[in-house]
Design an enzyme around this catalytic site. Structure first.
Site, PDB file in Angstrom:
ATOM      1  N   PRO A 119      18.277  49.125   4.451  1.00  0.00           N
ATOM      2  CG  PRO A 119      20.007  50.153   3.285  1.00  0.00           C
ATOM      3  CD  PRO A 119      19.337  50.109   4.615  1.00  0.00           C
TER       4      PRO A 119
ATOM      5  CG  ASP B 259      -6.247  52.637   1.081  1.00  0.00           C
ATOM      6  OD1 ASP B 259      -6.882  53.610   0.638  1.00  0.00           O
ATOM      7  OD2 ASP B 259      -5.916  52.516   2.275  1.00  0.00           O
TER       8      ASP B 259
END
Ligand code: 6GU
Length: 262
Positions: free
Chosen positions: A89, A173
């Site tokens: 993280p 996308d």
């Protein structure tokens, strides 16, 4: 592309047998090698963690098993060198851009950790010889890096040539470089044309490809303004035509004069 994953939970990666990625593996486009980190421990308990220097909560993964494991994986092809991806993280954000960069690599090595992470000397050691990226998949904390690796392998795998087939282009996308850079894809519809009194937007049934493309771009701009307004600030003003700018103004996101395309 070759992908190695070293983890204390190799069974976490069973989803890689399934669907798009499973097919890519069967077809030899993706060559995935899973490794049990504990195979590189030498004590009866197969210990991979220890208490953190400096004190504090939790445990830290010991450098020795990781070092031996990575050395052995590197030795599988001494002429080549993988890019090492360490999920954490605390890492740099994983983005579509990074996914595309990884899709262009011949070999990736993922090192998902449990506990509070891996002794930082491991990243320093390999970082002095190879590319080592510490990468985060978002601003929240997972119990371990395994799920983050599944996310990254899927995002990278679908970009490999031959995985999606010609039927589907990745150019439309959300986040795709070019027209969709910093934009979210708008809504999609299929048959029937009327469902529970709800109609498909008429323009999509018109067969007018130019108007449909314009409508889709409007919807992409609207959705981005609603769900990710911070992305609009990152839009390249050169990529915005007059219609885009008028719509953005209506939505309350005026494009500043000096940046405008002509
Ligand atoms: Cl890559 N690992 C963990 N443990 N938590 C995360 C993450 C990675 N990315 C976001 N949260």
């Amino acid at each position: 592309m070759r992908i190695d994953i070293i983890s204390i939970f190799p069974e976490y990666f069973a989803p890689l047998d399934v669907s798009l990625i499973g097919k890519a593996r069967e077809r030899g486009i993706l060559d995935v090698h899973l490794h049990q980190l504990r195979d590189w421990t030498h004590d009866v308990h197969h210990t991979v963690d220890d208490t953190p220097y400096g004190g504090g909560p939790g445990m830290v993964m010991k450098p020795d098993p990781w070092g031996e494991a990575i050395d052995d994986v590197l030795a599988a092809d001494p002429a080549a060198r993988p890019r090492i991806v360490v999920p954490t993280p605390s890492g740099v954000p994983f983005t579509q851009k990074l996914a595309m960069e990884y899709a262009a690599e011949p070999w990736l090595l993922f090192t998902p950790a449990r506990y509070e992470g891996i002794d930082s000397r491991v990243m320093a050691e390999y970082g002095s010889r190879l590319r080592v990226d510490e990468v985060s998949i978002g601003d929240y904390v997972l119990a371990g890096g395994e799920v983050a690796v599944l996310v990254m392998v899927e995002a990278v795998g679908r970009l490999l040539p031959g995985v999606l087939g010609n039927a589907r282009s990745v150019a439309d996308d959300s986040f795709a470089p070019g027209a969709m850079e910093n934009l979210l894809e708008g809504p999609v519809y299929t048959k029937p044309p009327r469902w529970r009194e709800r109609e498909v937007p008429e323009i999509l049934l018109s067969g007018h490809h130019g108007k449909i493309a314009r409508w889709r771009r409007d919807e992409a701009l609207r959705r981005t303004a609603k769900n990710r307004p911070e992305l609009l600030a990152a839009l390249d003003p050169q990529s915005l035509d007059k219609h885009d700018r008028r719509l953005l103004e209506e939505l309350g996101f005026p494009v500043s004069g000096e940046n405008m395309a002509h």
